[in-house]
Design a protein around this motif. Structure first.
Motif, PDB file in Angstrom:
ATOM      1  N   GLN A  56       0.836  -1.198   0.000  1.00  0.00           N
ATOM      2  CA  GLN A  56       0.000   0.000   0.000  1.00  0.00           C
ATOM      3  C   GLN A  56       0.873   1.252   0.000  1.00  0.00           C
ATOM      4  N   TRP A  57       1.919   1.242   0.823  1.00  0.00           N
ATOM      5  CA  TRP A  57       2.810   2.402   0.915  1.00  0.00           C
ATOM      6  C   TRP A  57       3.494   2.661  -0.426  1.00  0.00           C
ATOM      7  N   LEU A  58       4.018   1.609  -1.040  1.00  0.00           N
ATOM      8  CA  LEU A  58       4.747   1.767  -2.294  1.00  0.00           C
ATOM      9  C   LEU A  58       3.823   2.221  -3.417  1.00  0.00           C
ATOM     10  N   ALA A  59       2.617   1.668  -3.470  1.00  0.00           N
ATOM     11  CA  ALA A  59       1.660   2.076  -4.500  1.00  0.00           C
ATOM     12  C   ALA A  59       1.354   3.566  -4.397  1.00  0.00           C
ATOM     13  N   LYS A  60       1.167   4.048  -3.176  1.00  0.00           N
ATOM     14  CA  LYS A  60       0.903   5.472  -2.966  1.00  0.00           C
ATOM     15  C   LYS A  60       2.110   6.320  -3.338  1.00  0.00           C
ATOM     16  N   ALA A  61       3.310   5.879  -2.948  1.00  0.00           N
ATOM     17  CA  ALA A  61       4.527   6.644  -3.220  1.00  0.00           C
ATOM     18  C   ALA A  61       4.788   6.783  -4.710  1.00  0.00           C
ATOM     19  N   LEU A  62       4.428   5.763  -5.481  1.00  0.00           N
ATOM     20  CA  LEU A  62       4.662   5.794  -6.922  1.00  0.00           C
ATOM     21  C   LEU A  62       3.503   6.431  -7.688  1.00  0.00           C
ATOM     22  N   GLY A  63       2.420   6.740  -7.000  1.00  0.00           N
ATOM     23  CA  GLY A  63       1.256   7.269  -7.692  1.00  0.00           C
ATOM     24  C   GLY A  63       0.523   6.196  -8.474  1.00  0.00           C
ATOM     25  N   LEU A  64       0.636   4.949  -8.016  1.00  0.00           N
ATOM     26  CA  LEU A  64       0.010   3.820  -8.705  1.00  0.00           C
ATOM     27  C   LEU A  64      -0.940   3.082  -7.772  1.00  0.00           C
ATOM     28  N   ALA A  65      -1.706   3.840  -6.998  1.00  0.00           N
ATOM     29  CA  ALA A  65      -2.666   3.245  -6.070  1.00  0.00           C
ATOM     30  C   ALA A  65      -4.085   3.432  -6.596  1.00  0.00           C
ATOM     31  N   ASP A  66      -4.873   2.390  -6.471  1.00  0.00           N
ATOM     32  CA  ASP A  66      -6.293   2.458  -6.819  1.00  0.00           C
ATOM     33  C   ASP A  66      -7.076   2.040  -5.584  1.00  0.00           C
ATOM     34  N   GLY A  67      -7.684   3.007  -4.915  1.00  0.00           N
ATOM     35  CA  GLY A  67      -8.374   2.711  -3.675  1.00  0.00           C
ATOM     36  C   GLY A  67      -7.431   2.281  -2.576  1.00  0.00           C
ATOM     37  N   GLY A  68      -6.155   2.631  -2.702  1.00  0.00           N
ATOM     38  CA  GLY A  68      -5.160   2.262  -1.707  1.00  0.00           C
ATOM     39  C   GLY A  68      -4.338   1.055  -2.091  1.00  0.00           C
ATOM     40  N   GLY A  69      -4.828   0.261  -3.041  1.00  0.00           N
ATOM     41  CA  GLY A  69      -4.120  -0.945  -3.457  1.00  0.00           C
ATOM     42  C   GLY A  69      -3.273  -0.722  -4.694  1.00  0.00           C
ATOM     43  N   PRO A  70      -2.358  -1.654  -4.992  1.00  0.00           N
ATOM     44  CA  PRO A  70      -1.452  -1.499  -6.133  1.00  0.00           C
ATOM     45  C   PRO A  70      -2.169  -1.622  -7.476  1.00  0.00           C
ATOM     46  N   ALA A  71      -2.055  -0.591  -8.298  1.00  0.00           N
ATOM     47  CA  ALA A  71      -2.545  -0.625  -9.680  1.00  0.00           C
ATOM     48  C   ALA A  71      -1.313  -0.649 -10.580  1.00  0.00           C
ATOM     49  N   TRP A  72      -0.672  -1.810 -10.665  1.00  0.00           N
ATOM     50  CA  TRP A  72       0.680  -1.906 -11.221  1.00  0.00           C
ATOM     51  C   TRP A  72       0.767  -2.545 -12.604  1.00  0.00           C
ATOM     52  N   ALA A  73      -0.319  -3.117 -13.091  1.00  0.00           N
ATOM     53  CA  ALA A  73      -0.223  -3.952 -14.285  1.00  0.00           C
ATOM     54  C   ALA A  73       0.349  -3.206 -15.490  1.00  0.00           C
ATOM     55  N   ALA A  74      -0.215  -2.045 -15.824  1.00  0.00           N
ATOM     56  CA  ALA A  74       0.216  -1.333 -17.032  1.00  0.00           C
ATOM     57  C   ALA A  74       1.662  -0.863 -16.921  1.00  0.00           C
ATOM     58  N   ALA A  75       2.058  -0.378 -15.757  1.00  0.00           N
ATOM     59  CA  ALA A  75       3.434   0.074 -15.565  1.00  0.00           C
ATOM     60  C   ALA A  75       4.406  -1.089 -15.683  1.00  0.00           C
ATOM     61  N   ALA A  76       4.036  -2.243 -15.129  1.00  0.00           N
ATOM     62  CA  ALA A  76       4.903  -3.420 -15.228  1.00  0.00           C
ATOM     63  C   ALA A  76       5.016  -3.892 -16.673  1.00  0.00           C
ATOM     64  N   MET A  77       3.939  -3.834 -17.429  1.00  0.00           N
ATOM     65  CA  MET A  77       3.987  -4.237 -18.833  1.00  0.00           C
ATOM     66  C   MET A  77       5.004  -3.410 -19.602  1.00  0.00           C
ATOM     67  N   ARG A  78       5.023  -2.122 -19.335  1.00  0.00           N
ATOM     68  CA  ARG A  78       5.963  -1.252 -20.045  1.00  0.00           C
ATOM     69  C   ARG A  78       7.408  -1.605 -19.724  1.00  0.00           C
ATOM     70  N   ARG A  79       7.667  -2.088 -18.516  1.00  0.00           N
ATOM     71  CA  ARG A  79       9.026  -2.517 -18.173  1.00  0.00           C
ATOM     72  C   ARG A  79       9.442  -3.740 -18.981  1.00  0.00           C
ATOM     73  N   PHE A  80       8.447  -4.509 -19.451  1.00  0.00           N
ATOM     74  CA  PHE A  80       8.733  -5.641 -20.318  1.00  0.00           C
ATOM     75  C   PHE A  80       8.789  -5.220 -21.788  1.00  0.00           C
ATOM     76  N   GLY A  81       8.658  -3.927 -22.050  1.00  0.00           N
ATOM     77  CA  GLY A  81       8.693  -3.437 -23.418  1.00  0.00           C
ATOM     78  C   GLY A  81       7.397  -3.626 -24.167  1.00  0.00           C
ATOM     79  N   VAL A  82       6.298  -3.833 -23.423  1.00  0.00           N
ATOM     80  CA  VAL A  82       4.991  -4.050 -24.045  1.00  0.00           C
ATOM     81  C   VAL A  82       4.103  -2.840 -23.768  1.00  0.00           C
ATOM     82  N   LYS A  83       3.606  -2.219 -24.818  1.00  0.00           N
ATOM     83  CA  LYS A  83       2.670  -1.113 -24.648  1.00  0.00           C
ATOM     84  C   LYS A  83       1.255  -1.684 -24.623  1.00  0.00           C
TER      85      LYS A  83
END
Length: 341
Positions: A56-83
């Motif tokens: 929860q803390w990391l999601a908020k710090a990165l600006g990737l929180a949805d309702g307090g939880g991690p909304a990380w899927a799209a950002a992680a995809m980009r790290r794999f080079g996938v848009k």
């Protein structure tokens, strides 16, 4: 000078064992960072969010929180080079579910030992079933896939780390589309039950891959906040590693090159705490004392860092400790690990 935040999942001992663990731990640099502080606070778990406190803390710090939880899927995809295409995307982890005496439990996905060829074979077999259900499935690596499921946008999911070691009945996706998730999960479980990959794995006494876990939903356009800190990972951080800007190999070199607000994520103590291996937990923190805490304290005292913040957690709470070179001059404050209690 720069600010460094070190996130240490499960480095905060649980209350019932904390006194004995703290007495056994010899870590003066960590003690200085925790004792001579400019601020400190304890933050209880938000029970409404199905994620651990550090997530929860990391999601908020990165600006990737949805309702307090991690909304990380799209950002992680980009790290794999996938848009990602427009829509709602989930992280999908192939997992092993085991039957305990009274309930189902998830094995740690990081310890699954799934090879790329094995994962590819399971992915290719499951792909038509996802597509038939109207969901796009994209391969990331052996342990990380991605699924587009626009109609599941409101699905209430839990992170794998939050569900780990728990009764999965309480942690399965919930909400209006939960039944659709269960149908797809059941189809894939039946498909994988007799898969050649699992036959070979079981012959080698490895756990079969018999389910998948979906979580971290995010809109395709969801990116870290423009002012988000740089994220670096010191060790295997699971999906966090796929969000990171850098992986740290040489800590001294990393500390010398910090520029701006930086988060260093170090989860090496987590597996020991989750597995209740407290001897291993102490040994790991002793290693971090020499490899991490002492160099950070040295960099702070030499003013290569303006401020250091430690974010420590266990399953039910999170504590933040902030210190500066000036705070470290407070010689009247006894150096101890009592702040961990």
């Amino acid at each position: 000078m720069s600010q460094l935040t070190v996130v240490l999942p499960f480095a905060l001992p649980i209350p019932e064992f904390a006194p004995d663990l703290v007495r056994s731990l010899q870590a003066p640099a960590l003690g200085a960072l925790l004792s001579r502080t400019s601020s400190r606070q304890r933050v209880p778990l938000n029970d409404a969010v199905r994620a651990l406190p550090h997530e929860q803390w990391l999601a908020k710090a990165l600006g990737l929180a949805d309702g307090g939880g991690p909304a990380w899927a799209a950002a992680a995809m980009r790290r794999f080079g996938v848009k990602p295409e427009a829509g709602t995307w989930f992280i999908v982890n192939p997992i092993h579910i085991e039957i305990a005496r009274t309930h189902l439990m998830m094995g740690d996905p990081r310890h699954l030992g799934l090879s790329e060829p094995e994962s590819r074979a399971l992915f290719d077999t499951a792909l038509p079933y996802f597509e038939e259900a109207g969901h796009t499935l994209v391969y990331g690596d052996a342990g990380t896939w991605f699924m587009r499921a626009d109609d599941w946008a409101g699905l209430d999911t839990a992170t794998p780390e939050a569900a780990l070691g728990m009764d999965l009945t309480d942690w399965m996706p919930a909400g209006e589309r939960a039944a659709a998730f269960r149908r797809l999960q059941n189809e894939v479980q039946i498909l994988w039950h007799t898969h050649p990959v699992n036959a070979v794995r079981e012959a080698r006494r490895l756990p079969p891959v018999n389910a998948f876990w979906a979580w971290g939903a995010a809109d395709a356009g969801r990116l870290p906040a423009p002012n988000a800190p740089t994220l670096a990972v010191l060790d295997d951080g699971g999906v966090v590693e796929h969000l990171a800007d850098a992986r740290v190999e040489d800590l001294a070199q990393f500390a010398a090159g910090i520029d701006g607000d930086t988060i260093l994520y170090c989860a090496s103590a987590a597996p020991y705490a989750v597995g209740a291996d407290w001897g291993g937990w102490i040994a790991q923190l002793q290693q971090l004392e020499a490899a991490l805490f002492a160099p950070i304290l040295d960099a702070l005292m030499k003013r290569r860092l303006r401020e250091v913040r430690l974010v420590l957690s266990h399953r039910d709470a999170l504590a933040e400790f902030t210190t500066t070179a000036m705070a470290q001059r407070a010689f009247w404050r006894r150096i101890s690990l009592d702040s961990l209690l």
